[in-house]
Design a protein around this motif. Structure first.
Motif, PDB file in Angstrom:
ATOM      1  N   GLN A  90     -62.547  47.324  93.353  1.00  0.00           N
ATOM      2  CA  GLN A  90     -63.205  48.032  92.235  1.00  0.00           C
ATOM      3  C   GLN A  90     -64.326  47.167  91.668  1.00  0.00           C
ATOM      4  OE1 GLN A  90     -61.909  50.920  90.048  1.00  0.00           O
ATOM      5  NE2 GLN A  90     -59.711  50.641  90.219  1.00  0.00           N
ATOM      6  N   SER A 142     -59.669  42.013  85.117  1.00  0.00           N
ATOM      7  CA  SER A 142     -59.619  43.378  85.640  1.00  0.00           C
ATOM      8  C   SER A 142     -61.013  44.004  85.705  1.00  0.00           C
ATOM      9  CB  SER A 142     -58.703  44.229  84.743  1.00  0.00           C
ATOM     10  OG  SER A 142     -58.575  45.520  85.257  1.00  0.00           O
ATOM     11  N   PRO A 143     -61.504  44.258  86.924  1.00  0.00           N
ATOM     12  CA  PRO A 143     -60.930  43.961  88.235  1.00  0.00           C
ATOM     13  C   PRO A 143     -60.776  42.457  88.453  1.00  0.00           C
ATOM     14  CG  PRO A 143     -62.766  45.518  88.442  1.00  0.00           C
ATOM     15  CD  PRO A 143     -62.777  45.021  87.039  1.00  0.00           C
ATOM     16  N   ALA A 154     -57.861  46.425  89.897  1.00  0.00           N
ATOM     17  CA  ALA A 154     -57.897  46.557  88.437  1.00  0.00           C
ATOM     18  C   ALA A 154     -56.485  46.815  87.914  1.00  0.00           C
ATOM     19  CB  ALA A 154     -58.816  47.701  88.037  1.00  0.00           C
ATOM     20  N   ALA A 185     -66.087  49.419  88.149  1.00  0.00           N
ATOM     21  CA  ALA A 185     -64.751  50.030  88.233  1.00  0.00           C
ATOM     22  C   ALA A 185     -64.724  51.330  87.437  1.00  0.00           C
ATOM     23  CB  ALA A 185     -63.720  49.057  87.678  1.00  0.00           C
ATOM     24  N   SER A 186     -63.597  52.047  87.526  1.00  0.00           N
ATOM     25  CA  SER A 186     -63.549  53.311  86.798  1.00  0.00           C
ATOM     26  C   SER A 186     -62.982  53.137  85.389  1.00  0.00           C
ATOM     27  CB  SER A 186     -62.730  54.323  87.596  1.00  0.00           C
ATOM     28  OG  SER A 186     -61.586  53.691  88.104  1.00  0.00           O
TER      29      SER A 186
END
Ligand SMILES: Cc1ncc(COP(=O)(O)O)c(C=O)c1O
Length: 352
Positions: free
Chosen positions: A290, A154-155, A162, A189-190
């Motif tokens: 992401q 993830s991602p 993700a 990614a966030s």
């Protein structure tokens, strides 16, 4: 080769063609090397290491720098020659015959190879439309398969999706064994699974210096988990696995975090521009990402034909069409602005 286990002899080796290319967007590397002044500092740092001596038995310098960065105790970290080595140690320590690993499909192909080497069964959780995570499917799968290890990428490589942060807690609680989150691309990614440490004893998060930190050539990665988990995985690593030279360079990278964080921010902006430009090309489906790469599907022809046509134009992408559900798909790394323009132009020609 009867000298080897039959399943090893039958395995297609993980391989990568060493192809010189003008625009190299096939391995999700950082498009920029470290700046010259930082490389000069790296040479000084490397020269200060006593080459004639073994390093301290337990790596401390990098581990302490990581502990400071993440606000976790040093005993929560394990360093390796790339996160690949830590994945291998995790598989060897947690898996084996009758001890299953649960992985997404499609995903990073190395997981299957490591499972085979560990003699472990593999169960797959198909991604939604072959690209996105479906948390309900994972909850069902852990109940059904009772895996010793549930591994999320993830991602996810190569789809870019993700696992939703808000769904992660339920999965970690539901899983009867370990949950590993391979966060090789998380800086782009966030979200991150970090928030669940140190509370969740069964969680292990893997990170690398290969992508966001521009250090694929250094071979350096790390794992974060509870000290109890770390001490078990460590048993599968060889003594002195990471060279003290590499460890010092990792510390140097962390000291220069603002430089790499700025580079990540600009790559994320570039990713948006690349997705937009690719989206304007006819006959191309572009998937959200992401990570520092983008998955695309060509409407007509095969991925292999497009791959070769791009290569002829000096652009080396990754053909991922052999993976489950990714027919006619290519993966393109987000490069420098010039590289991205060049890859969009080449694709426009190839799709015309
Ligand atoms: C999902 C994923 N995990 C791990 C790795 C391995 O990274 P490292 O260079 O740290 O061994 C990669 C490399 O491409 C990757 O895509």
């Amino acid at each position: 080769m009867s000298f080897f286990r039959p399943e090893v002899a039958a395995l297609k080796a993980y391989a990568m063609a060493d192809e010189a290319s003008l625009i190299k967007v096939n391995q999700n590397e950082a498009p920029w090397d470290w700046p010259e002044d930082l490389k000069a500092e790296a040479a000084r740092v490397a020269a200060a290491v006593a080459f004639n001596r073994y390093p301290p038995f337990e790596e401390k310098t990098l581990t302490e720098a990581l502990a400071k960065r993440w606000g976790l105790p040093p005993a929560s970290f394990l360093v390796g020659n790339g996160s690949n080595e830590l994945l291998q140690a995790l598989f060897l320590s947690a898996l084996g015959p009758g001890r299953k690993v649960l992985v997404p499909s499609p995903t990073f192909s190395l997981y299957r190879q490591l499972a085979l080497m560990a003699g472990a069964p593999v169960a797959e959780v198909p991604l939604k439309d072959s690209v996105a995570y479906k948390p309900e499917a994972w909850i069902k799968a852990v109940r059904r398969e009772k895996p010793a290890l549930c591994l999320l990428c993830s991602p996810n490589n190569p789809t870019g999706a993700a696992y939703p942060d808000e769904a992660l807690g339920d999965l970690i609680t539901e899983a009867p064994g370990l949950v590993a989150v391979d966060e090789a691309y998380a800086e782009f990614a966030s979200g991150t699974a970090r928030a669940f440490l140190p509370k969740q004893e069964n969680l292990i998060v893997l990170r690398t210096f290969s992508k966001a930190w521009g250090g694929a050539g250094l071979r350096l990665g790390y794992a974060m988990a509870s000290p109890a988990v770390v001490s078990q995985v460590r048993k599968a690593l060889l003594p002195y696995n990471v060279s003290p030279v590499t460890a010092c360079l990792g510390v140097l990278a962390l000291k220069n975090a603002p430089l790499f964080e700025e580079r990540v921010r600009s790559l994320v902006v570039e990713r948006g521009k690349l997705i937009e430009a690719l989206g304007r090309l006819p006959g191309l489906t572009v998937f959200p990402s992401q990570a520092n790469f983008v998955l695309v599907r060509v409407a007509k022809g095969t991925a292999a034909e497009r791959f070769l046509a791009l290569k002829k134009r000096g652009v080396l992408v990754r053909d991922v069409s052999h993976l489950a559900g990714l027919e006619r798909c290519l993966r393109l790394s987000v490069g420098s602005p010039e590289e991205n323009k060049a890859q969009v132009n080449a694709l426009a020609e190839v799709m015309a």
